[in-house]
Design a protein around this motif. Structure first.
Motif, mmCIF file in Angstrom:
data_model
loop_
_atom_site.group_PDB
_atom_site.id
_atom_site.type_symbol
_atom_site.label_atom_id
_atom_site.label_comp_id
_atom_site.label_asym_id
_atom_site.label_seq_id
_atom_site.Cartn_x
_atom_site.Cartn_y
_atom_site.Cartn_z
ATOM 1 N N GLY A 43 0.805 -1.219 0.000
ATOM 2 C CA GLY A 43 0.000 0.000 0.000
ATOM 3 C C GLY A 43 0.832 1.260 0.000
ATOM 4 O O GLY A 43 0.340 2.332 -0.377
ATOM 5 N N ASN A 44 2.107 1.176 0.440
ATOM 6 C CA ASN A 44 2.975 2.355 0.399
ATOM 7 C C ASN A 44 3.157 2.811 -1.046
ATOM 8 O O ASN A 44 3.372 2.000 -1.945
ATOM 9 C CB ASN A 44 4.345 2.049 0.993
ATOM 10 N N LYS A 45 3.074 4.112 -1.260
ATOM 11 C CA LYS A 45 3.240 4.682 -2.595
ATOM 12 C C LYS A 45 4.623 5.300 -2.713
ATOM 13 O O LYS A 45 5.053 6.062 -1.835
ATOM 14 C CB LYS A 45 2.169 5.749 -2.851
ATOM 15 N N LEU A 46 5.343 4.950 -3.786
ATOM 16 C CA LEU A 46 6.650 5.554 -4.029
ATOM 17 C C LEU A 46 6.468 6.980 -4.539
ATOM 18 O O LEU A 46 5.437 7.325 -5.122
ATOM 19 C CB LEU A 46 7.433 4.740 -5.060
ATOM 20 N N ALA A 47 7.475 7.787 -4.315
ATOM 21 C CA ALA A 47 7.447 9.146 -4.863
ATOM 22 C C ALA A 47 7.436 9.074 -6.387
ATOM 23 O O ALA A 47 7.780 8.048 -6.984
ATOM 24 C CB ALA A 47 8.661 9.923 -4.368
ATOM 25 N N GLY A 48 7.035 10.155 -7.034
ATOM 26 C CA GLY A 48 7.026 10.201 -8.491
ATOM 27 C C GLY A 48 8.411 9.944 -9.059
ATOM 28 O O GLY A 48 9.428 10.158 -8.390
ATOM 29 N N GLU A 49 8.453 9.499 -10.308
ATOM 30 C CA GLU A 49 9.715 9.086 -10.918
ATOM 31 C C GLU A 49 10.773 10.181 -10.871
ATOM 32 O O GLU A 49 11.919 9.937 -10.478
ATOM 33 C CB GLU A 49 9.466 8.657 -12.361
ATOM 34 N N ALA A 50 10.419 11.399 -11.275
ATOM 35 C CA ALA A 50 11.403 12.486 -11.316
ATOM 36 C C ALA A 50 11.927 12.809 -9.921
ATOM 37 O O ALA A 50 13.141 12.955 -9.708
ATOM 38 C CB ALA A 50 10.781 13.729 -11.952
ATOM 39 N N LYS A 51 11.020 12.898 -8.946
ATOM 40 C CA LYS A 51 11.422 13.238 -7.579
ATOM 41 C C LYS A 51 12.278 12.137 -6.970
ATOM 42 O O LYS A 51 13.327 12.406 -6.364
ATOM 43 C CB LYS A 51 10.188 13.478 -6.718
ATOM 44 N N LEU A 52 11.844 10.867 -7.124
ATOM 45 C CA LEU A 52 12.581 9.761 -6.521
ATOM 46 C C LEU A 52 13.955 9.600 -7.165
ATOM 47 O O LEU A 52 14.952 9.358 -6.475
ATOM 48 C CB LEU A 52 11.777 8.465 -6.657
ATOM 49 N N ALA A 53 14.029 9.764 -8.488
ATOM 50 C CA ALA A 53 15.324 9.664 -9.167
ATOM 51 C C ALA A 53 16.282 10.736 -8.654
ATOM 52 O O ALA A 53 17.469 10.471 -8.414
ATOM 53 C CB ALA A 53 15.138 9.789 -10.676
ATOM 54 N N ALA A 54 15.771 11.957 -8.464
ATOM 55 C CA ALA A 54 16.619 13.043 -7.958
ATOM 56 C C ALA A 54 17.074 12.760 -6.533
ATOM 57 O O ALA A 54 18.241 12.989 -6.184
ATOM 58 C CB ALA A 54 15.855 14.365 -8.026
ATOM 59 N N GLU A 55 16.159 12.254 -5.693
ATOM 60 C CA GLU A 55 16.515 11.972 -4.301
ATOM 61 C C GLU A 55 17.545 10.856 -4.195
ATOM 62 O O GLU A 55 18.407 10.872 -3.312
ATOM 63 C CB GLU A 55 15.255 11.602 -3.512
ATOM 64 N N LEU A 56 17.466 9.877 -5.105
ATOM 65 C CA LEU A 56 18.400 8.747 -5.071
ATOM 66 C C LEU A 56 19.666 9.015 -5.874
ATOM 67 O O LEU A 56 20.584 8.201 -5.873
ATOM 68 C CB LEU A 56 17.710 7.486 -5.602
ATOM 69 N N GLN A 57 19.675 10.146 -6.584
ATOM 70 C CA GLN A 57 20.822 10.548 -7.400
ATOM 71 C C GLN A 57 21.104 9.525 -8.501
ATOM 72 O O GLN A 57 22.248 9.140 -8.756
ATOM 73 C CB GLN A 57 22.061 10.768 -6.519
ATOM 74 N N VAL A 58 20.023 9.058 -9.133
ATOM 75 C CA VAL A 58 20.141 8.149 -10.274
ATOM 76 C C VAL A 58 19.342 8.744 -11.428
ATOM 77 O O VAL A 58 18.515 9.634 -11.237
ATOM 78 C CB VAL A 58 19.612 6.734 -9.939
ATOM 79 N N SER A 59 19.597 8.242 -12.628
ATOM 80 C CA SER A 59 18.849 8.735 -13.779
ATOM 81 C C SER A 59 17.444 8.148 -13.788
ATOM 82 O O SER A 59 17.195 7.075 -13.222
ATOM 83 C CB SER A 59 19.568 8.365 -15.077
ATOM 84 N N ARG A 60 16.530 8.834 -14.437
ATOM 85 C CA ARG A 60 15.164 8.333 -14.536
ATOM 86 C C ARG A 60 15.093 7.009 -15.295
ATOM 87 O O ARG A 60 14.354 6.109 -14.884
ATOM 88 C CB ARG A 60 14.266 9.400 -15.169
ATOM 89 N N PRO A 61 15.865 6.829 -16.403
ATOM 90 C CA PRO A 61 15.831 5.520 -17.078
ATOM 91 C C PRO A 61 16.293 4.374 -16.176
ATOM 92 O O PRO A 61 15.731 3.273 -16.223
ATOM 93 C CB PRO A 61 16.766 5.711 -18.276
ATOM 94 N N SER A 62 17.322 4.617 -15.338
ATOM 95 C CA SER A 62 17.801 3.566 -14.429
ATOM 96 C C SER A 62 16.729 3.214 -13.407
ATOM 97 O O SER A 62 16.470 2.033 -13.128
ATOM 98 C CB SER A 62 19.078 4.018 -13.712
#
Length: 261
Positions: A43-62
Motif C-alpha cells: 500500500g505504500n506509494k513511491l514518490a514520483g519518478e522524477a522526484k525519486l530519481a533526484a533523491e536517489l541521485q540516479v537517472s530516470r531511465p535507471s
C-alpha cells in the motif's frame, strides 16, 4: 517515502560501482530489500519518478528499469497516471485450519516478534447476532477485546474477541486484566477456561475504510475474515472471535480427504 528510508536506500545504491547495468540492479536490489524486510509495506506509494530519481541521485531511465524489474517480480504495482505502489513483502505466515493455535505462537515459530496496539476491553450486552453465535439468553453479557495485532511492528490482524461473562466464574474485572498476550493462554491460566474445539468460517472480503485505517493498508485491499466460535469440553460456547487478516501476511491451509469407496 520517509526521508530516513530515502537516505538508507541511497546509501545502499551508492555503496558499490557506478556502471549503468550495475546501478539498475543495485536500485532494484535495494528497493527489494526494503520491501521484503517490511520497511516498505503493501500500500505504500513511491514518490514520483522524477522526484525519486533526484533523491536517489540516479537517472530516470535507471530507476524506471529497476521498477520494471520489481513489477515483474510482483513486488510493485505501476498504475499509469496514479503512481507506483508496494503490493507484497515482509514476513509471510501459514496457519492450519485443522489445528487451533495461538497466533502469538505462530508468529514466534515463523521467527517474528508478536505485539499489539490499540487494545480496548469493554463490557457489552450481547446483540441478537452475538446471542445466536454464543447461545446466550436475552440480556447476556460479553467482554469485547479489540486490538490490532502486529508481527515485527507491522499490523496484520484487526481482532475482535467476545468472551462470555458469568459473574460466578468469569467476571469483567478478571477479563480487564488481559494485557495483549496470547488470549488462549490468558483464558487457560487466568480465567481457568480451556478451549477444547471450535467451528470457523473463512471468507475473502475487501478492507473497509475503518479496517484499512487500522491495518495501515489501502481501502478495498483483500482481507481474510475468520469468524470462530470456541467451545469448552462441555461444548459450551465461551468465546467468539471475528478477525480480519491481511492476506499479504498470512494464509490458511486445510487437509482434505477423499470420499471412502
Amino acid at each position: 517515502m520517509q526521508s530516513t528510508k530515502i537516505e538508507e536506500l541511497r546509501g545502499r545504491i551508492w555503496s558499490g560501482r557506478t556502471g549503468r547495468e550495475d546501478l539498475v540492479q543495485r536500485v532494484a536490489n535495494s528497493l527489494r530489500d526494503l520491501i521484503l524486510s517490511g520497511q516498505l509495506q503493501p500500500g505504500n506509494k513511491l514518490a514520483g519518478e522524477a522526484k525519486l530519481a533526484a533523491e536517489l541521485q540516479v537517472s530516470r531511465p535507471s530507476l524506471r528499469e529497476a521498477i520494471r524489474i520489481l513489477a515483474q517480480e510482483g513486488l510493485l504495482d505501476v498504475r499509469h497516471g496514479v503512481g507506483t505502489f508496494v503490493i507484497a513483502g515482509g514476513r509471510r505466515m501459514t496457519g492450519s485450519l485443522e489445528l487451533m493455535r495461538s497466533m502469538t505462537d505462530m508468529i514466534r515459530d515463523s521467527g517474528g516478534e508478536p505485539s499489539c496496539r490499540d487494545l480496548q476491553i469493554t463490557r457489552e450486552v450481547a446483540d441478537e447476532e452475538l446471542r445466536k453465535q454464543l447461545e446466550l439468553p436475552e440480556g447476556g453479557e460479553v467482554a469485547r477485546i479489540e486490538r490490532v495485532r502486529l508481527v515485527d511492528d507491522r499490523p496484520f490482524v484487526w481482532a475482535n474477541e467476545y468472551i462470555v461473562l458469568d459473574e460466578r466464574k468469569v467476571t469483567f474485572e478478571a477479563v480487564s486484566s488481559f494485557d495483549g498476550r496470547s488470549l488462549y493462554r490468558f483464558m487457560r491460566e487466568d480465567l481457568e477456561i480451556v478451549v477444547s474445539h471450535s467451528q470457523s468460517a473463512l471468507e475473502a472480503v475487501p478492507a473497509t475504510a475503518m479496517v484499512a485505517q487500522r491495518l495501515d493498508m489501502p481501502r478495498r485491499a483483500p482481507l481474510l475474515r475468520m469468524s470462530e466460535v470456541h467451545r469448552d469440553a462441555d461444548h459450551r460456547a465461551v468465546l467468539l472471535s471475528v478477525n480480519y487478516h491481511n492476506s499479504e501476511v498470512i494464509r490458511f491451509t486445510s487437509m482434505r480427504w477423499g470420499m471412502p469407496l
